[in-house]
Design a protein around this motif. Sequence first.
Motif, PDB file in Angstrom:
ATOM      1  N   ARG A 245       0.827  -1.214   0.000  1.00  0.00           N
ATOM      2  CA  ARG A 245       0.000   0.000   0.000  1.00  0.00           C
ATOM      3  C   ARG A 245       0.855   1.254   0.000  1.00  0.00           C
ATOM      4  NH1 ARG A 245      -4.240   2.116  -2.184  1.00  0.00           N
ATOM      5  NH2 ARG A 245      -5.324   3.646  -0.844  1.00  0.00           N
ATOM      6  N   VAL A 246       1.926   1.266   0.775  1.00  0.00           N
ATOM      7  CA  VAL A 246       2.819   2.429   0.806  1.00  0.00           C
ATOM      8  C   VAL A 246       3.468   2.641  -0.556  1.00  0.00           C
ATOM      9  CG1 VAL A 246       5.003   3.262   1.763  1.00  0.00           C
ATOM     10  CG2 VAL A 246       3.246   2.361   3.285  1.00  0.00           C
ATOM     11  N   GLU A 247       3.841   1.574  -1.206  1.00  0.00           N
ATOM     12  CA  GLU A 247       4.454   1.705  -2.529  1.00  0.00           C
ATOM     13  C   GLU A 247       3.459   2.279  -3.537  1.00  0.00           C
ATOM     14  OE1 GLU A 247       6.814  -1.060  -5.834  1.00  0.00           O
ATOM     15  OE2 GLU A 247       6.030  -1.936  -3.969  1.00  0.00           O
ATOM     16  N   VAL A 248       2.210   1.806  -3.482  1.00  0.00           N
ATOM     17  CA  VAL A 248       1.187   2.332  -4.398  1.00  0.00           C
ATOM     18  C   VAL A 248       0.938   3.816  -4.151  1.00  0.00           C
ATOM     19  CG1 VAL A 248      -1.245   2.190  -5.027  1.00  0.00           C
ATOM     20  CG2 VAL A 248       0.100   0.091  -4.755  1.00  0.00           C
ATOM     21  N   LEU A 249       0.852   4.206  -2.873  1.00  0.00           N
ATOM     22  CA  LEU A 249       0.633   5.619  -2.555  1.00  0.00           C
ATOM     23  C   LEU A 249       1.813   6.476  -2.983  1.00  0.00           C
ATOM     24  CD1 LEU A 249      -1.021   5.355   0.989  1.00  0.00           C
ATOM     25  CD2 LEU A 249      -2.131   5.906  -1.189  1.00  0.00           C
ATOM     26  N   GLY A 250       2.995   5.970  -2.850  1.00  0.00           N
ATOM     27  CA  GLY A 250       4.159   6.725  -3.312  1.00  0.00           C
ATOM     28  C   GLY A 250       4.119   6.959  -4.810  1.00  0.00           C
ATOM     29  N   GLN A 251       3.741   5.942  -5.564  1.00  0.00           N
ATOM     30  CA  GLN A 251       3.625   6.106  -7.017  1.00  0.00           C
ATOM     31  C   GLN A 251       2.510   7.085  -7.374  1.00  0.00           C
ATOM     32  OE1 GLN A 251       3.043   2.159  -8.504  1.00  0.00           O
ATOM     33  NE2 GLN A 251       5.151   1.498  -8.065  1.00  0.00           N
ATOM     34  N   GLU A 252       1.394   7.030  -6.608  1.00  0.00           N
ATOM     35  CA  GLU A 252       0.285   7.948  -6.866  1.00  0.00           C
ATOM     36  C   GLU A 252       0.685   9.392  -6.570  1.00  0.00           C
ATOM     37  OE1 GLU A 252      -4.389   8.601  -5.447  1.00  0.00           O
ATOM     38  OE2 GLU A 252      -3.225   6.840  -4.806  1.00  0.00           O
ATOM     39  N   ALA A 253       1.413   9.622  -5.495  1.00  0.00           N
ATOM     40  CA  ALA A 253       1.870  10.980  -5.166  1.00  0.00           C
ATOM     41  C   ALA A 253       2.818  11.502  -6.233  1.00  0.00           C
ATOM     42  CB  ALA A 253       2.555  10.977  -3.800  1.00  0.00           C
ATOM     43  N   SER A 279      -1.517  15.514  -4.157  1.00  0.00           N
ATOM     44  CA  SER A 279      -0.242  14.835  -3.894  1.00  0.00           C
ATOM     45  C   SER A 279       0.135  14.909  -2.415  1.00  0.00           C
ATOM     46  CB  SER A 279       0.854  15.459  -4.758  1.00  0.00           C
ATOM     47  OG  SER A 279       2.112  14.918  -4.446  1.00  0.00           O
ATOM     48  N   LYS A 280      -0.129  16.088  -1.793  1.00  0.00           N
ATOM     49  CA  LYS A 280       0.194  16.233  -0.372  1.00  0.00           C
ATOM     50  C   LYS A 280      -0.673  15.320   0.487  1.00  0.00           C
ATOM     51  CE  LYS A 280       3.372  19.365  -0.848  1.00  0.00           C
ATOM     52  NZ  LYS A 280       4.785  19.043  -0.484  1.00  0.00           N
ATOM     53  N   ARG A 281      -1.977  15.217   0.127  1.00  0.00           N
ATOM     54  CA  ARG A 281      -2.861  14.333   0.893  1.00  0.00           C
ATOM     55  C   ARG A 281      -2.393  12.875   0.782  1.00  0.00           C
ATOM     56  NH1 ARG A 281      -6.956  17.660  -1.404  1.00  0.00           N
ATOM     57  NH2 ARG A 281      -7.299  16.062  -3.015  1.00  0.00           N
ATOM     58  N   VAL A 282      -1.989  12.493  -0.422  1.00  0.00           N
ATOM     59  CA  VAL A 282      -1.524  11.107  -0.611  1.00  0.00           C
ATOM     60  C   VAL A 282      -0.239  10.872   0.173  1.00  0.00           C
ATOM     61  CG1 VAL A 282      -0.642   9.483  -2.313  1.00  0.00           C
ATOM     62  CG2 VAL A 282      -2.649  10.862  -2.844  1.00  0.00           C
ATOM     63  N   GLU A 283       0.652  11.858   0.198  1.00  0.00           N
ATOM     64  CA  GLU A 283       1.898  11.704   0.941  1.00  0.00           C
ATOM     65  C   GLU A 283       1.648  11.576   2.439  1.00  0.00           C
ATOM     66  OE1 GLU A 283       4.339  14.982  -0.127  1.00  0.00           O
ATOM     67  OE2 GLU A 283       5.004  14.083  -2.030  1.00  0.00           O
ATOM     68  N   LYS A 284       0.676  12.374   2.962  1.00  0.00           N
ATOM     69  CA  LYS A 284       0.351  12.256   4.383  1.00  0.00           C
ATOM     70  C   LYS A 284      -0.217  10.879   4.705  1.00  0.00           C
ATOM     71  CE  LYS A 284      -0.520  17.184   5.269  1.00  0.00           C
ATOM     72  NZ  LYS A 284      -1.528  18.192   5.676  1.00  0.00           N
TER      73      LYS A 284
END
Length: 457
Positions: A245-253, A279-284
């Motif tokens: 999940r963290v990897e997917v969110l990193g790619q999305e950001a 992007s900021k919301r996804v990073e948080k």
Amino acid sequence: MSVSVEKRDAWFPPDWEDDERMAFLFSAFKENRDVDCTDWDGKIDFWSPLIIDHCRRHGSVCVSLQELNESFRRKGSVPLGLSTVLQSMIRNEKVQKESDFAANVDSGWLSWGVGLLLVRPLKWTLSALLGSGRVPLEESFVVIDLVKEKAAALLAAYRASPLATHSLLSFQELRVLSSHICPDESSLCLALLQLQREKHVTVSLHEGEKLVKFSQAGQGRVPPVSEVDLGIYQLQRSEKLLEERVEVLGQEAEKCKQQAKSLLKEGKKSQALRCLRGSKRVEKKADRLFAQLETVKGILDRIANSQTDRLVMQAYQAGVAALRISLKGVTVERAENLVDQIQELCDTQDEVNQTLASGALDSGEDSEELEEELKSLLEKTIPDNDVLPVVPTHPISPPRKTGILDADFVQSLPSVPDSSLGITDEELDRELSRLTVSDTVVPRGSISAHRKLEPAQ
């Protein structure tokens, strides 16, 4: 599954091209082995290793009579005695029916529902009850040596993989790990059943998911699945999901940032700001999941450390118990007593050695008399009257040819030493008279050798 002629020629024995020999091997067996044991044993020795080699080349651990008939078809005909060969291999425990092989499964395997392996085929049961020696074409047989090879390879692959640190594996993870060893699910289940017989594997069903537990290196047998194992498995599963999940969110950001740059270049500032806010919301969100992931990893590390501490404590306890047993009955007083006894024995030995050394037998002579005699020998010196005369240093003149010894010749002679040489004065006078009175020439060697001067004593 039929085999092409080209493939069969590569691994079939040379007899396969001999029509006369193959006609004999393709013929049916005699009704009784006692009729012609050579005929019977010759066919068994030919077909048994060929069947095993056939399964090994195809990566399979089980085979059926129908498959063998198709694989060994030659010039339109099939071997007539393969049923008898399979029965002989069953009696020699080289093959076993799948239903019999899986008969001693535990509740875990039953909950899996390992296909039709757990159900005894009806045809075989009826034929056995009726006493028929025929083998059904669809009956599947497990080759014992091959399934043992697969089981050993599967255990070695698990212990050499990164998954060896996991106490439990899902069946899907095991399928991926063993894809190069067991080509299908049936072969994998048979290999796992063999490992279960060897006490290296146990199975469980947790929340509808099939789980497998292997024995670790150094363990004689695998322990049963415990609540701790299930808890660790859930944590490892959560760790894996969080990482994905963290990897997917990193790619999305990162994708949102790239879109914001593109929109900013096109002059669409408001849309670029919205992408940047997204992007900021996804990073948080990724940061929160990453913090949770670190917490899960910390718990797993603590569990691993606790297991290590438990092993160390067990080793300490075993060491203390062994030391207590080895020191049983050993005290300081007893040790001091032993040291004193050793010292006393050493002193006794020294006294015995001294006694033996002082008791040597003498030669019968009085030691004092021998010492006096030795002293007298050392003090004895050479007497003064035994001193030899001084050897003359000046040359002696030869006698004149006339043979008359004149006064000069006499004076040239060395002086007579004062010390006594054992010759009287009368003898010296007579010798001198013979030298001076002679009127004739006296040769040098005419002096009698009988009266030569005796050397000094």
